[in-house]
Design a protein around this motif. Structure first.
Motif, PDB file in Angstrom:
ATOM      1  N   ARG A 161      21.932  -9.111  20.528  1.00  0.00           N
ATOM      2  CA  ARG A 161      21.376  -9.225  19.186  1.00  0.00           C
ATOM      3  C   ARG A 161      20.140 -10.083  19.240  1.00  0.00           C
ATOM      4  O   ARG A 161      20.067 -11.037  19.997  1.00  0.00           O
ATOM      5  N   ARG A 162      19.186  -9.729  18.409  1.00  0.00           N
ATOM      6  CA  ARG A 162      17.965 -10.519  18.353  1.00  0.00           C
ATOM      7  C   ARG A 162      17.514 -10.581  16.903  1.00  0.00           C
ATOM      8  O   ARG A 162      17.451  -9.566  16.227  1.00  0.00           O
ATOM      9  N   PHE A 163      17.224 -11.788  16.445  1.00  0.00           N
ATOM     10  CA  PHE A 163      16.770 -11.984  15.080  1.00  0.00           C
ATOM     11  C   PHE A 163      15.368 -12.563  15.110  1.00  0.00           C
ATOM     12  O   PHE A 163      15.115 -13.545  15.789  1.00  0.00           O
ATOM     13  N   GLU A 164      14.482 -11.919  14.384  1.00  0.00           N
ATOM     14  CA  GLU A 164      13.127 -12.434  14.265  1.00  0.00           C
ATOM     15  C   GLU A 164      12.805 -12.574  12.791  1.00  0.00           C
ATOM     16  O   GLU A 164      12.917 -11.616  12.035  1.00  0.00           O
ATOM     17  N   VAL A 165      12.438 -13.770  12.409  1.00  0.00           N
ATOM     18  CA  VAL A 165      12.074 -14.037  11.031  1.00  0.00           C
ATOM     19  C   VAL A 165      10.569 -14.229  10.994  1.00  0.00           C
ATOM     20  O   VAL A 165      10.029 -15.119  11.647  1.00  0.00           O
ATOM     21  N   THR A 166       9.901 -13.367  10.269  1.00  0.00           N
ATOM     22  CA  THR A 166       8.459 -13.487  10.165  1.00  0.00           C
ATOM     23  C   THR A 166       8.103 -14.074   8.800  1.00  0.00           C
ATOM     24  O   THR A 166       8.532 -13.541   7.772  1.00  0.00           O
ATOM     25  N   HIS A 190       1.208 -20.123  13.381  1.00  0.00           N
ATOM     26  CA  HIS A 190       2.151 -19.559  12.420  1.00  0.00           C
ATOM     27  C   HIS A 190       3.039 -20.668  11.884  1.00  0.00           C
ATOM     28  O   HIS A 190       3.501 -21.519  12.661  1.00  0.00           O
ATOM     29  N   THR A 215       6.232 -22.639  10.811  1.00  0.00           N
ATOM     30  CA  THR A 215       7.599 -22.607  11.325  1.00  0.00           C
ATOM     31  C   THR A 215       8.482 -23.509  10.481  1.00  0.00           C
ATOM     32  O   THR A 215       7.986 -24.306   9.677  1.00  0.00           O
TER      33      THR A 215
END
Length: 96
Positions: free
Chosen positions: A28-33, A71, A73
């Protein structure tokens, strides 16, 4: 410790090592942009200096976000998301 539990733990550590080295894909991979800082600022109609003050960052930091050199964070990304989804509530809360 039970041997099956220990074996599972050892297997998990081996999988984690392989993932960290790029030898195996993560399950699983979660990326929050975070939202685009310029779009959020323009949405609420503030200048760069006003918006930087609201976000409690320097104007230079805001410019770096807007020009995608850096970016936001952590808390800054979360606050940007709140301001973009509920600008009236965020502005009222932050100006109080």
């Amino acid at each position: 410790m039970e041997t099956t539990l220990f074996d599972d733990l050892v297997q998990s550590l081996k999988e984690a090592r392989a993932i960290s080295k790029g030898e195996a894909p993560a399950s699983r991979r979660f990326e929050v942009t975070p939202p685009d800082a310029r779009a959020v600022r323009e949405q609420i109609g503030l200048s760069q200096s006003e918006f930087a003050s609201l976000m409690q960052v320097s104007v230079k930091t805001l410019q770096n976000w807007e020009q995608h050199r850096r970016h936001p964070t952590g808390p800054a990304a979360a606050l940007l998301k709140i301001v973009s989804s509920a600008p009236e509530v965020a502005l009222k809360s932050l100006h109080a």
